[in-house]
Design a protein around this motif. Structure first.
Motif, short mmCIF file in Angstrom:
data_model
loop_
_atom_site.label_atom_id
_atom_site.label_comp_id
_atom_site.label_asym_id
_atom_site.label_seq_id
_atom_site.Cartn_x
_atom_site.Cartn_y
_atom_site.Cartn_z
N ILE A 20 -4.95 -2.39 -2.92
CA ILE A 20 -3.53 -2.80 -2.59
C ILE A 20 -2.48 -3.46 -3.72
CG2 ILE A 20 -2.87 -4.26 -0.93
CD1 ILE A 20 -5.03 -4.25 0.81
N VAL A 23 0.70 -1.00 0.06
CA VAL A 23 0.29 -0.10 0.01
C VAL A 23 0.80 1.32 0.11
CG1 VAL A 23 -2.15 -0.85 1.09
CG2 VAL A 23 -0.09 -0.23 2.94
N SER A 55 -0.30 5.00 3.44
CA SER A 55 -1.94 4.83 4.25
C SER A 55 -1.80 4.36 5.71
CB SER A 55 -1.93 2.72 3.30
OG SER A 55 -2.96 2.36 3.81
N ASP A 92 -7.23 2.92 -1.81
CA ASP A 92 -8.14 2.15 -1.35
C ASP A 92 -7.94 1.27 -1.69
OD1 ASP A 92 -9.47 4.20 0.09
OD2 ASP A 92 -11.22 4.29 -1.66
N LEU A 113 2.74 -4.68 3.71
CA LEU A 113 2.30 -5.41 4.63
C LEU A 113 2.14 -6.40 5.04
CD1 LEU A 113 -1.78 -4.51 3.60
CD2 LEU A 113 -0.14 -3.14 4.97
N ASN A 118 -10.72 -4.59 -5.13
CA ASN A 118 -9.99 -3.60 -4.74
C ASN A 118 -8.44 -4.85 -4.63
OD1 ASN A 118 -11.22 -1.76 -4.08
ND2 ASN A 118 -11.71 -2.89 -1.59
N LYS A 157 -3.55 1.54 7.42
CA LYS A 157 -3.27 0.56 6.78
C LYS A 157 -2.28 -0.34 7.24
CE LYS A 157 -5.29 -3.77 4.86
NZ LYS A 157 -6.15 -4.00 5.71
N THR A 158 -2.12 -1.22 8.69
CA THR A 158 -0.32 -1.73 9.20
C THR A 158 -0.43 -3.24 8.41
OG1 THR A 158 -1.29 -2.02 10.84
CG2 THR A 158 -0.11 -0.11 10.56
N LYS A 159 -1.62 -3.91 7.85
CA LYS A 159 -1.23 -5.34 8.30
C LYS A 159 -2.87 -6.08 7.49
CE LYS A 159 -4.12 -6.68 12.98
NZ LYS A 159 -3.79 -7.20 13.63
N ILE A 160 -2.65 -6.89 6.85
CA ILE A 160 -3.80 -7.69 5.92
C ILE A 160 -4.17 -9.19 6.67
CG2 ILE A 160 -1.77 -8.55 4.33
CD1 ILE A 160 -4.87 -7.95 2.40
N THR A 161 -4.99 -8.91 6.57
CA THR A 161 -5.74 -10.50 7.37
C THR A 161 -6.03 -11.55 5.98
OG1 THR A 161 -7.89 -10.88 7.84
CG2 THR A 161 -6.26 -10.22 9.72
N GLU A 202 -9.42 -11.20 4.87
CA GLU A 202 -9.39 -9.74 3.50
C GLU A 202 -8.88 -10.13 2.14
OE1 GLU A 202 -8.04 -5.90 5.69
OE2 GLU A 202 -6.97 -7.10 6.88
#
Length: 288
Positions: A189, A118, A122, A187, A215, A142, A124-128, A131
């Motif tokens: 990734i 990202v 942004s 928005d 991320l 996205n 945002k600090t992580k992604i699961t 997600e």
């Protein structure tokens, strides 16, 4: 007279054979084109340059081609060596062994990764994993990949146990282009190959690392980063192993290059590219 004619003919045949032999590629002389997905072009180029330094009479060309298309070229005798990352299906292995007439023996040489990026701005600090799964089933599209038939898309689909055609995503051609244009789509990734960013001292990679952040991926409540430990232990969920496939049945230039890439020198080049060597060599230090 007849005997002299036959003798001369025999000599010319022998000389002709020797002349042809000079043009036959060997492990230390000749030309080779390597097909690789753009995501791991850098490490492939670095290995080929190392090989040419050691064998100055060899000449390599690294040509980028989508992973699936490169594999098809290998099957159709249009390529002698390709770099792969995804696992082949049973049908593909059978096709390889029948068309190439060789046993399927992937020559693994590096651990790489598909990473999610990202813009630096942004929040945002992580992604699961949830997600990622949900996002690739959403009409919002996205996630931005570098195209269909690409190694990144193939590997993510394989990891999620899906077919690439079943995933929903946006496309910007080229890993570097994704990074450079990601600010236009705050928005979204980007999904790229780690090797695009991993070269520690490369000026282009340094500039790209200033634009985006990678991320960490959270899986079962724990976040994993695609660093040396995450790749070495394969804890990072999207770690992938790069390997060579060849159609060359003898020990010539393609197999010479493969052997070089898997030796200690080749593995040091892999490490300098910021990737994890597949073959780990123990360092011995003698104290006196």
């Amino acid at each position: 007279m007849k005997i002299k004619f036959l003798l001369l003919s025999f000599i010319f045949i022998i000389l002709g054979c020797h002349k042809e032999d000079k043009n036959v590629p060997t492990y230390n002389k000749g030309n080779l084109t390597i097909l690789t997905d753009e995501s791991f072009k850098s490490v492939t180029e670095a290995l080929s340059e190392g090989y040419m330094i050691n064998y100055p009479e060899t000449h390599f060309k690294v040509q980028t081609k989508k992973e699936d298309l490169g594999f098809l070229d290998l099957l159709n005798n249009k390529a002698r060596i390709v770099v792969m990352s995804r696992s082949l299906s049973k049908g593909e292995i059978k096709a390889y062994e029948e068309k190439v007439n060789l046993k399927y023996l992937p020559a693994r040489f590096a651990a790489d990764a598909v990473v999610f990026v990202v813009p630096k701005s942004s929040a945002k600090t992580k992604i699961t994993m949830e997600e990622i799964t949900n996002g690739l089933n959403s009409d919002d599209k996205n996630f931005i990949f570098d195209g269909t038939n690409s190694s990144n898309l193939n590997f993510v689909a394989e990891k999620l146990k899906k077919q690439p055609r079943d995933l929903k995503f946006s496309i910007i051609s080229g890993n570097q282009n994704i990074i450079e244009q990601l600010n236009k789509y705050p928005d979204k990734i980007g999904v790229i190959g780690l090797n695009t960013l991993s070269r520690p001292y490369d000026k282009t990679s340094e500039k790209l690392r200033e634009i985006v952040k990678i991320l960490p991926v959270e899986n079962k409540g724990k976040a994993y980063f695609p660093d040396s430990e995450g790749l070495r232990e394969m804890n990072y969920p999207f770690t992938r192993v790069l390997y060579f496939l060849t159609s060359e049945g003898n020990f010539s230039i393609a197999n010479g290059f493969i052997r070089f890439s898997c030796t200690q020198l080749g593995q040091m080049i892999v490490q300098k590219e910021g990737l994890q060597p597949y073959n780990l060599y123990r360092r011995e230090v003698q104290m006196r």
